[in-house]
Scaffold this active site. Structure first.
Site, mmCIF file in Angstrom:
data_model
loop_
_atom_site.group_PDB
_atom_site.id
_atom_site.type_symbol
_atom_site.label_atom_id
_atom_site.label_comp_id
_atom_site.label_asym_id
_atom_site.label_seq_id
_atom_site.Cartn_x
_atom_site.Cartn_y
_atom_site.Cartn_z
ATOM 1 N N ASP A 1 0.877 -1.173 0.000
ATOM 2 C CA ASP A 1 0.000 0.000 0.000
ATOM 3 C C ASP A 1 0.915 1.225 0.000
ATOM 4 O O ASP A 1 1.723 1.401 0.915
ATOM 5 C CB ASP A 1 -0.845 -0.045 1.284
ATOM 6 C CG ASP A 1 -2.193 0.623 1.139
ATOM 7 O OD1 ASP A 1 -2.239 1.718 0.549
ATOM 8 O OD2 ASP A 1 -3.183 0.062 1.635
ATOM 9 N N ASP B 1 -2.990 4.720 -2.246
ATOM 10 C CA ASP B 1 -3.946 5.340 -1.331
ATOM 11 C C ASP B 1 -4.440 6.688 -1.858
ATOM 12 O O ASP B 1 -3.631 7.515 -2.305
ATOM 13 C CB ASP B 1 -3.220 5.523 0.013
ATOM 14 C CG ASP B 1 -4.151 5.901 1.141
ATOM 15 O OD1 ASP B 1 -5.066 5.122 1.420
ATOM 16 O OD2 ASP B 1 -3.958 6.983 1.731
ATOM 17 N N GLU C 1 -6.932 3.714 -5.197
ATOM 18 C CA GLU C 1 -8.132 4.103 -4.477
ATOM 19 C C GLU C 1 -8.506 5.495 -4.971
ATOM 20 O O GLU C 1 -7.825 6.467 -4.668
ATOM 21 C CB GLU C 1 -7.880 4.117 -2.967
ATOM 22 C CG GLU C 1 -9.139 4.449 -2.186
ATOM 23 C CD GLU C 1 -8.879 4.902 -0.763
ATOM 24 O OE1 GLU C 1 -9.763 4.725 0.075
ATOM 25 O OE2 GLU C 1 -7.788 5.457 -0.480
ATOM 26 N N HIS D 1 -10.968 -2.403 4.833
ATOM 27 C CA HIS D 1 -10.720 -1.988 6.224
ATOM 28 C C HIS D 1 -11.389 -0.657 6.571
ATOM 29 O O HIS D 1 -11.287 -0.206 7.710
ATOM 30 C CB HIS D 1 -9.211 -1.883 6.441
ATOM 31 C CG HIS D 1 -8.595 -0.816 5.582
ATOM 32 N ND1 HIS D 1 -8.619 -0.861 4.205
ATOM 33 C CD2 HIS D 1 -7.984 0.350 5.895
ATOM 34 C CE1 HIS D 1 -8.043 0.232 3.723
ATOM 35 N NE2 HIS D 1 -7.643 0.970 4.728
ATOM 36 N N ASP D 2 -12.031 -0.024 5.596
ATOM 37 C CA ASP D 2 -12.684 1.268 5.835
ATOM 38 C C ASP D 2 -14.203 1.158 5.912
ATOM 39 O O ASP D 2 -14.875 2.159 6.200
ATOM 40 C CB ASP D 2 -12.354 2.250 4.696
ATOM 41 C CG ASP D 2 -10.883 2.624 4.655
ATOM 42 O OD1 ASP D 2 -10.231 2.621 5.716
ATOM 43 O OD2 ASP D 2 -10.379 2.920 3.541
#
Ligand code: GLC
Ligand code: CA
Length: 506
Positions: free
Chosen positions: A97, A200, A255, A317-318
């Site tokens: 990431d 990200d 993302e 995870h969000d």
């Protein structure tokens, strides 16, 4: 040649909650290595590790203090190299990431930048004068709470921008020195052999040079979801050049947290920007067949088939976990079939294959500044009290961990884990499911029915979004079913909350 990442099943690991091996309660890289057998058995092809870099953990490693090392809680570079080699030894890829929009406020660049307006690193970040009345430079709102995206610095009388926490100052991508330094961080990991990056909030890199106010009506959504700028695209092309210089076609998946699917798709460029961009529509689409039909149709319509391959995501995870969102394990199984049979690359998130629900935290137990703890609970590996963890982990286990865990579900024919493993197996054996064409098939309004086809391999997928049985005739062989053993065959009745996969004549 089809790129490997078109056909891969990607599995997201949140290392902190995967498995602890040294007894400090925090998952670590050795914990991932220890479970490679499991991941291979499950059938996933590529692991995405959320950030593993040294971090003060204000945002659990999305506040990076050093891009070219490993957080001591997770391991070190040698332990990482060992994990990478072990994954590669099993034919699995590993992507990291990359967090290019902001650093930690503890990163040496920011520590230097904040020390003086004449710092050589001052222009690595974004500094502005505010209003004479003590107001911030503009009305941008940071993520998660209704607060300015700017923090005032007493020493210089200037404000710095942070679209997330004050501990996550935004880098100034308009500065070529930032771009050069960040390209070096990509090379560092590519030289070690990683297979690509999840990038990200990549749409945030380009900023409006005028720093104009956000629309008053929309600003409460937070600047993150509103920042859609032409300046981002040349940066993406530069990043792509750096990465694609390496052998093995390293993946860059971004993302792009924008609300409009067409705006997201623009970040594929003309095949010269991102390889993939996450499509988060399924996270927000109500569980009704027509709503999903619209969301899927919109996703395909916005992806130029010449260079933009779609992605599918049910969890990360969000976000709230899919079983908790849909309030039904049976519906989550239907969603799993969609994830693995729609045209595009599926991304699974650890624990999704177990059907985990959100962890429930009491008042005063909230840990995450973005209120996302529910999806970040430790993976229950076993049924005993410690669930396979050597000591009590850093946060509570998800609900029902005594039964919803790897040990129990592995031996259970109707478990979510068995379902995911079988589903990934069906996908692996079918070129139609991995890369075939997609078309809708007319069906009653409770059902979504579509066809995937490649040469002689033709599959029909039937998903029932309602709790009720619906009649539907199919001329084909039942390969897979969520609600029954597929050896039972098919009698023209799709049961409530059931999904079916058929092979049909070409
Ligand atoms: C992304 C990550 C999220 C993080 C944020 C800031 O949205 O997925 O977890 O908090 O970026 O880096
Ligand atoms: Ca540990």
């Amino acid at each position: 040649m089809t790129p490997w990442w078109h056909e891969a099943v990607v599995y997201q690991i949140y290392p902190r909650s995967f498995l602890d091996t040294n007894g400090d309660g925090v998952g670590d890289l050795n914990g991932i290595t220890a479970k490679l057998d499991y991941l291979e058995w499950l059938g996933v092809d590529c692991l995405w590790l959320t950030p593993i870099y040294p971090s003060p953990m204000a945002d659990f490693s999305y506040d990076v203090a050093n891009y070219t090392d490993v957080e001591p809680l997770f391991g070190d570079l040698a332990i990482f190299d060992h994990l990478l080699a072990a994954a590669h030894g099993r034919g699995m890829k590993v992507i990291l990431d990359w967090v290019p929009n902001h650093t930690s406020s503890h990163h040496p660049w920011f520590v230097d930048a904040v020390s003086s307006p004449s710092s050589a690193f001052r222009d690595f970040y974004i500094w502005k004068k505010g209003g004479a009345d003590g107001t911030p430079p503009n009305n941008w709102v940071r993520a998660w709470v209704d607060a300015p995206a700017w923090t005032y610095d007493d020493t210089s009388g200037e404000w710095y921008l942070h679209c997330f926490l004050a501990e996550q100052p935004d880098l100034n991508w308009a500065n070529p020195a930032v771009r050069t330094a960040m390209a070096e961080t990509l090379r560092f990991w590519l030289d070690r052999g990683v297979d690509g990056f999840r990038m990200d909030v990549i749409h945030l890199l380009g900023k409006d040079p005028a720093f104009a106010d956000d629309d008053e009506e929309l600003k409460g959504l937070g600047h993150v979801v509103l920042n859609n700028r032409p300046e981002t695209h040349p940066y993406l092309r530069e990043i792509r050049e750096v990465v694609k210089h390496y052998d093995g076609d390293p993946l860059i998946v971004g993302e792009v947290y924008l609300l409009d699917p067409a705006a997201v798709a623009e970040h594929y460029g003309n095949g010269d920007e991102l390889d993939l961009a996450f499509n988060f529509q399924p996270l927000f689409t109500p569980w009704r067949a027509p709503a999903w039909k619209d969301a899927i149709t919109a996703a395909y319509a916005t992806h130029d088939p010449r260079h933009a391959w779609p992605t599918w995501v049910l969890n990360n995870h969000d976000a709230s976990r899919v079983v908790s969102r849909l309030k039904s394990i049976e519906r989550a199984k239907v969603a799993a079939v969609l994830l693995c049979t729609l045209r595009g690359t599926p991304f699974l998130y650890q624990g999704e294959e177990l059907g985990l629900e959100n962890a429930v935290l009491g008042d005063g137990e909230v840990i995450d500044p973005g209120f996302r703890d529910g999806a970040r609970a430790p993976v229950p590996w076993g049924s005993g009290p410690g669930h396979g963890w050597p000591v009590a982990p850093w946060m509570t286990f998800p609900p029902n961990a005594a039964t919803t865990n790897v040990e129990v579900e592995r031996g259970e024919p109707t478990s979510m884990l068995t379902l995911y493993r079988d589903l990934i197996g069906v996908r692996k054996e079918s070129t139609a499911l991995r890369r075939g064409s997609f078309s809708w098939v007319d069906a009653p309004s409770e059902l979504l029915v579509y066809r995937r086809s490649e040469g002689n391999d033709v599959r029909l997928i039937v998903c029932n979004f309602s709790h009720d049985s619906v009649g539907f005739s199919v001329d084909g062989r039942l390969d897979f079913a969520t609600g029954r053993d597929h050896h039972e065959g098919f009698d023209g009745i799709v049961r409530g909350d059931e999904a079916l996969i058929f092979s049909i004549p070409a």
